[in-house]
Scaffold this active site. Structure first.
Site, PDB file in Angstrom:
ATOM      1  CG  ASP A   1      -2.209   0.869   0.893  1.00 15.78           C
ATOM      2  OD1 ASP A   1      -2.154   1.713  -0.042  1.00 15.78           O
ATOM      3  OD2 ASP A   1      -3.223   0.732   1.588  1.00 15.78           O
TER       4      ASP A   1
HETATM    5  C1  NOJ Z   1      -3.986   3.979   0.127  1.00 17.51           C
HETATM    6  C2  NOJ Z   1      -5.181   3.077   0.233  1.00 17.51           C
HETATM    7  O1  NOJ Z   1      -5.153   2.364   1.449  1.00 17.51           O
HETATM    8  C3  NOJ Z   1      -5.288   2.105  -0.917  1.00 17.51           C
HETATM    9  O2  NOJ Z   1      -6.495   1.396  -0.807  1.00 17.51           O
HETATM   10  C4  NOJ Z   1      -5.188   2.816  -2.225  1.00 17.51           C
HETATM   11  O3  NOJ Z   1      -5.349   1.920  -3.288  1.00 17.51           O
HETATM   12  C5  NOJ Z   1      -3.838   3.507  -2.290  1.00 17.51           C
HETATM   13  N1  NOJ Z   1      -3.754   4.473  -1.229  1.00 17.51           N
HETATM   14  C6  NOJ Z   1      -3.607   4.190  -3.629  1.00 17.51           C
HETATM   15  O4  NOJ Z   1      -4.416   5.287  -3.764  1.00 17.51           O
END
Ligand code: NOJ
Length: 735
Positions: A273
């Site tokens: 993430d």
């Molecule tokens: C953080 C989020 O937790 C995740 O779900 C998302 O895909 C990413 N950022 C990218 O935006």
């Protein structure tokens, strides 16, 4: 490790190996690097972020993917640099959070789940893929498969609620919709099952907080939707931010390398993430960024989203022998394989067709499908004395609440490229039915708060609109109150400690009720709310979530009875925040209700039950359930049948739900577990027989070691119209 090198590679694996054999260590590591684009950030921007440097890295073949770059012109520009200027010309993969639509906004995911209609959900994902792929995107960070029992957690908006079975079905439908039947089709995009794993269980519902769950909960409640995603060919998986058993998921070998990649045989790739590799150090699990890079690659995280850890620290770790190059090779192989499967090597510009972009995004109308999704997502929570549907000849309707006139909140959070304020508002929807409407905002809107809050939020203190609302309500036959959350009060980083109606809305509701009890409450929100007062007093309540582009039209059709509501809650509505976590599939405890007058598991100030349970949802007609039959096991399957009859006066669609209870087991099982559901549409007086199938897959469970076991004994079989409305029961004896 030996690299199979073929001069005429045929299969994707041969092509991958052939390419890998030509790559330098720098180029291999480059494939593991994902940069954010240049305009939108969906996480904290790292210090190292530098636009010029990013372009330079693409040119050098040091980047495998970017996120948040969209539009064929921008995507082509970057892809051209990667393909024509880097030594090996390996195309980039372009990721984005296409969560509930790209330009056409479908209902937010928790609302989609409330439809319990997998065809509708799959279709919404298909259209999202058609639109996103036309705009250069070939990878979405969806579906979110985090089961959650805590509506304080803002991201429940993005999931399918509290149940693993329903979440798994929704996940499968979305993966099919995004990826289509052939990943190499120009309108297919790779899906991403996230967040692996346990992210939906943050302590106290605070986003990114610590998670502390038992292995039994992990295996039985958290992992099954991910396993279903892998079994249905999801292309990628995203690490979760949280710790699990004291180990952050991005560095969790047991979870990623052992369970996902080894036991489940997942062949796609794992992306961190945003910044979660670097956060291994913040957690206190890695000494520094280089240590974090080592832990993450060893654990099985293949691509680094915005930590710059793989970019800067992997090479020295390989060169000084800390990690074997074979680990890098495995990660590269996985990423290249998905790029080959997407057909990017055959045509890196297949998603960059500006004519297709114009045709799909500007000349193709998906409002019919968006309307259908919105209609099916609405849940009728309460309808005393059949106040709904409203008569089309209603003399005078007061519409109260700022959200009634809001064209933006219905689009919800994670809205990709849906145009701001492009939804049909409730007022616009109602105007198609009647002109006998007086609208009063009631609770004042903030129009320009700073930062991440949204331009339309409910003022916390201003009651200057109350007097007018009360005056109009007094004069009206019926009052439609549209209350709830604005679109940025749920979603990532939007946890709330109080999940009642925000601001002065509760006071407004009570003030209006004092002069006119004929209230239809339309809730707009991205999570279950605590509305005990409304539940006790307001005669009719419709849960309309954030329904997307066609919101107002769908709400009006339901209000006036042109569509009979059929949604069912995917998550329980607590009576009070103090009951959370509250979920239908709980264990019995040693002291359940009826155990003793005093010494049983309860609160002294509130009931144990939710206000509205998982699976609850009414209709404008009524249904009777009869004739539950269980046929003896044949070919490993038990067939369960029941008869459903429409006993009311309107056509309606019911969602019968099958629950089981494993009465005695070596690991205590929940009082109810959803194991099947179906949808049946019936005319008045019409009956149909519905059928469910139970196999070992539904009757078994996981022990704390992760072993799947099916234990003989008695199972209670329950069929109902909600988890709290079981209408038929029987016993199945498994020999
Ligand atoms: C953080 C989020 O937790 C995740 O779900 C998302 O895909 C990413 N950022 C990218 O935006």
């Amino acid at each position: 490790m030996t690299i199979a090198c073929s001069h005429n590679p045929n299969t994707i694996d041969e092509k991958v190996d052939n390419l890998l054999s030509q790559m330098t260590l720098d180029e291999k590591i480059g494939q593991l690097v994902q940069y954010n684009g240049f305009w939108d950030a969906t996480g904290p921007i790292p210090q190292e972020s530098n636009t010029k440097k990013k372009y330079e890295d693409v040119k050098q073949g040091l980047v495998g993917s970017v996120l948040n770059v969209y539009g064929t012109a921008q995507v082509r520009k970057l892809q051209e640099i990667a393909v024509t200027q880097s030594r090996l010309g390996i195309p980039l993969i372009f990721g984005m959070d296409v969560i509930h639509g790209y330009k056409t906004a479908f209902p937010v995911p928790i609302a989609e789940a409330a439809s319990w209609n997998m065809q509708t959900i799959e279709q919404a994902a298909r259209i999202s893929a058609i639109e996103a792929s036309a705009a250069g995107i070939n990878w979405t960070f969806a579906p979110m498969l985090d089961v959650s029992r805590d509506p304080r957690w803002g991201r429940v908006m993005e999931g399918a609620g509290e149940d693993p079975y329903l979440t798994a079905q929704v996940g499968i439908a979305k993966i099919k919709g995004f990826q289509g039947t052939d990943l190499s089709h120009e309108q297919s995009i790779a899906a991403c099952a996230k967040h692996f794993a346990g992210y939906g269980f943050p302590i106290a519902g605070r986003d990114y907080n610590t998670v502390d769950v038992s292995m039994v909960t992990l295996y039985n409640d958290i992992l099954p939707p991910f396993k279903a995603a892998v079994d249905n060919n999801v292309a990628t998986v995203m690490n979760a931010f949280n710790v699990l058993n004291g180990v952050p998921c991005t560095g969790n070998t047991m979870l990623v390398r052992n369970i996902l990649k080894h036991t489940w045989n997942f062949k796609g790739f794992v992306v961190s993430d945003w910044g979660s590799i670097m956060e291994l150090a913040t957690h206190g699990y890695a000494r520094d960024r280089a240590h974090a890079a080592q832990i993450a690659i060893e654990a099985g995280c293949d691509m680094d989203m915005e930590s710059y850890a793989y970019r800067n620290d992997l090479k020295p770790l390989v060169e000084n022998g800390t990690i074997p190059e074979s680990l890098i090779d495995d990660a590269v192989r996985r990423i290249l394989r998905i790029k080959f499967e997407l057909g990017l090597f055959d045509n890196p510009y297949k998603y960059c067709d500006s004519v297709r972009e114009k045709t799909i995004l500007h000349a193709t109308d998906f409002s019919k499908e968006a309307l259908q999704s919105a209609l099916e997502a609405i849940v009728l929570l309460k309808n005393d004395n059949s106040l709904l549907p409203l008569s089309k000849n209603q003399k005078h309707i007061a519409v109260i609440g700022a959200l009634a006139n809001d064209k933006d909140s219905p689009i919800g959070n994670w809205r990709a490229q849906a145009l701001p304020s492009s939804a049909v508002s409730v007022l616009e929807g109602l105007a198609k039915y009647t002109s006998n409407i007086t609208y009063v905002q009631g609770a004042v809107l903030n129009t320009n708060p700073a930062g991440f809050t949204h331009k339309v939020s409910i003022n916390e203190t201003d009651k200057s609109g109350f007097a007018e609302a009360i005056a109009v309500a007094k004069k009206s036959e019926v009052v439609v109150m549209v209350l709830g959350e604005n679109c940025f009060q749920s979603g990532e980083a939007r946890s709330r400690s109080d999940i009642g109606l925000p601001g002065v809305q509760q006071e407004l509701l009570e003030a209006v009720y004092a002069v006119n009890k004929n209230i239809v409450l339309i809730l707009m929100n991205g999570r279950p709310l605590t509305i005990p007062w409304a539940g006790a007093h307001v005669p009719a309540i419709l849960e309309t979530w954030q329904l997307g582009s066609q919101s107002g039209n769908a709400i009006a059709q339901v209000l006036f009875g042109d569509f009979n509501p059929q949604g069912k809650l995917p998550m329980s509505f607590p009576r009070s925040v103090g009951q959370i976590p509250l979920y239908y599939n709980h264990l019995n405890t040693g002291r359940p209700a009826g155990f003793n007058r005093v010494f049983w598991s309860h609160y002294t100030d509130i009931e144990n039950t939710p206000l509205y349970s998982f699976g609850h949802g009414l209709s404008y007609t009524t249904f009777a359930y009869s004739n539950l039959e269980i046929t003896p096991k044949k070919n490993g399957e038990y067939t369960i049948t029941a008869r459903i009859t429409n006993t009311g006066t309107r056509v309606g669609t019911e969602t019968p739900q099958l629950y089981i209870r494993d009465i005695v087991a070596s690991v205590v099982r929940p009082v109810k577990e959803l194991k099947g559901f179906t949808k049946v549409t019936l005319k008045p007086n019409e009956s149909k027989t519905i059928e469910f199938v139970l196999t070992d897959a539904e009757l078994g469970f996981y022990t704390e070691t992760g072993a799947f076991t099916v234990e003989p004994g008695e199972f209670e079989i329950m069929i109902g119209s909600g988890s709290d409305a079981i209408l038929l029961r029987s016993i199945l004896v498994l020999k």
